[in-house]
Design a protein around this motif. Sequence first.
Motif, PDB file in Angstrom:
ATOM      1  N   ASN A  99       0.783  -1.220   0.000  1.00 28.81           N
ATOM      2  CA  ASN A  99       0.000   0.000   0.000  1.00 28.81           C
ATOM      3  C   ASN A  99       0.820   1.278   0.000  1.00 28.81           C
ATOM      4  O   ASN A  99       0.283   2.352   0.216  1.00 28.81           O
ATOM      5  N   GLU A 118       6.565  -4.176  -6.763  1.00 26.41           N
ATOM      6  CA  GLU A 118       5.722  -3.040  -6.398  1.00 26.41           C
ATOM      7  C   GLU A 118       4.731  -2.800  -7.532  1.00 26.41           C
ATOM      8  O   GLU A 118       5.128  -2.705  -8.699  1.00 26.41           O
ATOM      9  N   GLU A 156      -3.283   1.012 -10.482  1.00 24.89           N
ATOM     10  CA  GLU A 156      -4.015   2.239 -10.816  1.00 24.89           C
ATOM     11  C   GLU A 156      -4.320   2.296 -12.314  1.00 24.89           C
ATOM     12  O   GLU A 156      -5.416   2.675 -12.730  1.00 24.89           O
ATOM     13  N   ILE A 207       1.681  -0.517  -7.260  1.00 23.30           N
ATOM     14  CA  ILE A 207       0.696   0.542  -7.022  1.00 23.30           C
ATOM     15  C   ILE A 207       0.304   1.214  -8.336  1.00 23.30           C
ATOM     16  O   ILE A 207      -0.879   1.350  -8.663  1.00 23.30           O
TER      17      ILE A 207
END
Length: 301
Positions: free
Chosen positions: A2, A286, A292, A288
């Motif tokens: 997160n 990773e 998105e 993120i």
Amino acid sequence: MNRPLAGAPSSVQKLMAEIGPAWASDIRAHSQMVKDAYAPLLAAAPKDGVQVTRDIPYGAHSRQVLDIFRPAGVAHAPVVIFVHGGAFVRGDKCASTELYDNVLYWFARQGCIGINVEYRLAPGSPFPGGAADLALAMAWLHAHAADHGGDSNRLFLIGHSAGGTHVASYAFDPTLGHLGKHAAAVVLISARLRADQSPENPNAEGVCAYFGNDPALYEKRSPVNFAACSDMPTFIVTAEFENPLLDIYGLEFAHRLALARRRAPRHLRLMQHNHMSIVAHFNSGEDILGREILDFFDTGR
């Protein structure tokens, strides 16, 4: 995960924290440090189940080629097209044995067809050569995506740095005659959306080589001025530590889109990352930004 860099080794986290605030003081050296730091992570990253076909021609020039990353067993899959940067005068779809392939491997591992596009460079191919090559590649993909398990109605464009300029010109500049033909949505990552010869611009020579010697033309050729010319779904991404002015131009483009559409486009400032790591981190653990982007492709907003 997160938060940015949560899954990176402590050595990478330490390096990124050190060079981030000093990024603009020596972009070339810092960029190489990022590439070197991510190289072993990307070399060890999962790639199983993805078939890669290299250097498929979409045009007559030797640089008008693309690579296809196809996960096993897919049909009618969304197609993610990546356009690399390089200040208009350099760069390659395979910047190293791992870099830029990592972006397409990650999307292929999520069930997408990944496309890594090469294009001609300035000064041999000045404005609007990048957008023209992209138009050729998109026409080829629209005609042939199904042959490789893709859905020709779901072609999603991602451009990084100068590649983001070419994507934005292709999608928004009405004088070029493309207006994003065949594209379902675009993502502009650390894109140069305004041509300038500012003393702050570390790639002013590349801008001159591509956009021309006459600064009076820059305003007419800058994608930021055409934000109101298309309703193309657009996601604008910048890094916390950017090449000078690119984050400002990204915000300016987002603002102009918002004014034209009467609602804000999706915009993300990826914290702790820089102009190179914003793409180098794909497929390193990773995700993120990747998540998105996939959500944006799914929702169109």
